[in-house]
Design a protein around this motif. Structure first.
Motif, PDB file in Angstrom:
ATOM      1  N   ASP A 282       0.848  -1.188   0.000  1.00 36.66           N
ATOM      2  CA  ASP A 282       0.000   0.000   0.000  1.00 36.66           C
ATOM      3  C   ASP A 282       0.884   1.238   0.000  1.00 36.66           C
ATOM      4  O   ASP A 282       1.835   1.335   0.786  1.00 36.66           O
ATOM      5  CB  ASP A 282      -0.911   0.004   1.232  1.00 36.66           C
ATOM      6  CG  ASP A 282      -1.949   1.114   1.174  1.00 36.66           C
ATOM      7  OD1 ASP A 282      -2.523   1.332   0.096  1.00 36.66           O
ATOM      8  OD2 ASP A 282      -2.194   1.752   2.218  1.00 36.66           O
ATOM      9  N   HIS A 283       0.611   2.161  -0.909  1.00 34.20           N
ATOM     10  CA  HIS A 283       1.389   3.395  -1.027  1.00 34.20           C
ATOM     11  C   HIS A 283       2.891   3.115  -1.098  1.00 34.20           C
ATOM     12  O   HIS A 283       3.700   3.794  -0.461  1.00 34.20           O
ATOM     13  CB  HIS A 283       1.086   4.338   0.133  1.00 34.20           C
ATOM     14  CG  HIS A 283      -0.338   4.826   0.148  1.00 34.20           C
ATOM     15  ND1 HIS A 283      -0.930   5.450  -0.923  1.00 34.20           N
ATOM     16  CD2 HIS A 283      -1.284   4.757   1.116  1.00 34.20           C
ATOM     17  CE1 HIS A 283      -2.179   5.768  -0.631  1.00 34.20           C
ATOM     18  NE2 HIS A 283      -2.432   5.345   0.602  1.00 34.20           N
TER      19      HIS A 283
ATOM     20  N   ILE B  96       3.203  -3.837   3.833  1.00 35.91           N
ATOM     21  CA  ILE B  96       2.740  -3.657   5.210  1.00 35.91           C
ATOM     22  C   ILE B  96       2.512  -4.996   5.919  1.00 35.91           C
ATOM     23  O   ILE B  96       2.331  -5.019   7.139  1.00 35.91           O
ATOM     24  CB  ILE B  96       1.458  -2.804   5.262  1.00 35.91           C
ATOM     25  CG1 ILE B  96       0.348  -3.414   4.388  1.00 35.91           C
ATOM     26  CG2 ILE B  96       1.763  -1.382   4.818  1.00 35.91           C
ATOM     27  CD1 ILE B  96      -0.960  -2.648   4.453  1.00 35.91           C
TER      28      ILE B  96
ATOM     29  N   PHE C 108      -6.601  -5.947   5.465  1.00 31.98           N
ATOM     30  CA  PHE C 108      -6.251  -4.636   4.916  1.00 31.98           C
ATOM     31  C   PHE C 108      -6.905  -3.525   5.733  1.00 31.98           C
ATOM     32  O   PHE C 108      -6.278  -2.502   6.035  1.00 31.98           O
ATOM     33  CB  PHE C 108      -6.684  -4.558   3.444  1.00 31.98           C
ATOM     34  CG  PHE C 108      -6.081  -3.400   2.702  1.00 31.98           C
ATOM     35  CD1 PHE C 108      -4.794  -3.474   2.199  1.00 31.98           C
ATOM     36  CD2 PHE C 108      -6.793  -2.229   2.516  1.00 31.98           C
ATOM     37  CE1 PHE C 108      -4.223  -2.410   1.525  1.00 31.98           C
ATOM     38  CE2 PHE C 108      -6.239  -1.153   1.844  1.00 31.98           C
ATOM     39  CZ  PHE C 108      -4.948  -1.250   1.339  1.00 31.98           C
TER      40      PHE C 108
ATOM     41  N   THR D  17      -4.805  -0.660   7.592  1.00 29.93           N
ATOM     42  CA  THR D  17      -4.837   0.674   6.978  1.00 29.93           C
ATOM     43  C   THR D  17      -6.037   1.518   7.374  1.00 29.93           C
ATOM     44  O   THR D  17      -6.032   2.736   7.163  1.00 29.93           O
ATOM     45  CB  THR D  17      -4.839   0.566   5.437  1.00 29.93           C
ATOM     46  OG1 THR D  17      -6.083  -0.001   5.010  1.00 29.93           O
ATOM     47  CG2 THR D  17      -3.687  -0.295   4.946  1.00 29.93           C
TER      48      THR D  17
ATOM     49  N   ARG E  64      -8.950   1.210   5.939  1.00 28.22           N
ATOM     50  CA  ARG E  64      -9.833   1.350   4.780  1.00 28.22           C
ATOM     51  C   ARG E  64      -9.803   0.063   3.965  1.00 28.22           C
ATOM     52  O   ARG E  64      -8.972  -0.803   4.184  1.00 28.22           O
ATOM     53  CB  ARG E  64      -9.396   2.526   3.907  1.00 28.22           C
ATOM     54  CG  ARG E  64      -8.047   2.353   3.262  1.00 28.22           C
ATOM     55  CD  ARG E  64      -7.588   3.620   2.569  1.00 28.22           C
ATOM     56  NE  ARG E  64      -6.452   3.364   1.715  1.00 28.22           N
ATOM     57  CZ  ARG E  64      -5.205   3.178   2.140  1.00 28.22           C
ATOM     58  NH1 ARG E  64      -4.935   3.216   3.433  1.00 28.22           N
ATOM     59  NH2 ARG E  64      -4.238   2.962   1.287  1.00 28.22           N
TER      60      ARG E  64
END
Length: 321
Positions: free
Chosen positions: A209-210, A214, A296, A300, A302
């Protein structure tokens, strides 16, 4: 033995850091999935590992060769199915296969035999003389998979292989992928934002993610990060609830409250009782066993969602030997 080794890989476009120092290893003969939303850095990573992009820093070894120092050796040992269609729509299925085979040095009866074998494998042999522009999206995807296998790669990269396909066609593609691994002990690096695809196919998963990884592990290992059951509660006013029967509480971006519990069916009445004691009005309640989406959410806050594409700004190039 590792088929892919990535150490502190970074890829920048000017000031934008698309991949932020990721490290992971892929074992020989396993299906390894990169799971994450569009924009996470999945395709950029694939482009680096397949020598289409040079990393800003870090190191990547694929099939025993450094992607920067030995790009031609890497290309000889990998196959790739790009996220965007890359077959020539004006040519027939057979012609696409033949040209790709010649690029990799195959010729004569060996090439013709291989083309027949692979087109039959993906159930396209009867359509071999049909122009690809008349193929459905699923047929084109199957042709790309067949083409990627012509030179018997050690490592196969599948970048969002079932994106945009209907559920039945996706299931067929999954079967081909499983068969490739089982029959040829092939290492497969898969990117996807479909959680069911990662869960169905992958031996191990890295959630990205980004531009950052993670979490990594098997499906079950990742689900253990969340717990046993999850209760989602929508209060009139989002509020975290603390109690001895609640292992964890998190307010999500959409305003729901995620409660981690051991047994949702048993705990649910206690949640209602606790909310009443706290003067909280419940608008909606759902619960289920953990999924990769829950993982997820847990990590995160979201859900995996479609964002702007993470494709690089470089033009797509085709390459051969």
């Amino acid at each position: 033995m590792e088929a892919i080794i990535v150490e502190n890989l970074v890829k920048k476009y000017g000031d934008f850091e698309a991949v932020k120092g990721i490290s992971f290893k892929v074992k020989q003969g396993e299906i390894f999935a990169f799971l994450g939303p569009n924009g996470a850095g999945k395709t950029t990573t694939v482009h680096v590992l397949t020598t289409l992009l040079k990393p800003t820093s870090g190191r990547a070894i694929v099939a025993g060769h450094d992607v920067v120092k030995e790009p031609m050796e890497v290309r000889k040992k990998i196959g790739i199915v790009f996220q965007d269609p890359s077959v020539d729509r004006e040519l027939t299925a057979w012609e696409n296969m033949y040209i790709h085979g010649r690029i990799y040095g195959l010729r004569g009866q060996d090439l013709k035999k291989k083309i027949e074998e692979l087109l039959k494998f993906v159930e396209l042999w009867e359509f071999r003389d049909k122009q690809v522009k008349y193929f459905s999206g699923g047929m084109q995807r199957r042709l790309e998979i067949a083409r990627s296998l012509l030179h018997e790669p050690e490592v196969l990269f599948l970048d969002e292989p079932t994106i945009g396909l209907d559920p039945q066609t996706r299931a067929h593609i999954w079967e081909y992928i499983k068969t490739m691994k089982e029959e040829h002990d092939m290492t497969i690096f898969l990117t996807t934002h479909y959680m069911d695809e990662a869960e169905q196919l992958a031996d191990r998963i890295a959630i990205i993610d980004h531009g950052k990884i993670i979490a990594k592990g098997t499906t079950e290992e990742l689900k253990k990060l969340v717990g046993n059951d999850i209760i989602y509660v929508k209060f009139e006013k989002p509020t975290c609830v603390q109690a001895e029967f609640i292992r964890g509480c998190k307010i999500l971006n959409d305003g729901r409250v995620a409660l981690e519990v051991n047994n949702a069916a048993e705990v649910l009445p206690l949640v209602f009782e606790k909310a009443r004691d706290m003067g909280l009005k419940i608008l909606e309640v759902t619960y289920h066993r953990p999924t990769l989406n829950d993982v997820f959410l847990h990590l995160t806050g979201r859900e995996i969602r479609d964002e702007a594409s993470d494709r690089s700004t470089m033009p797509m190039r085709r390459w051969g030997r």
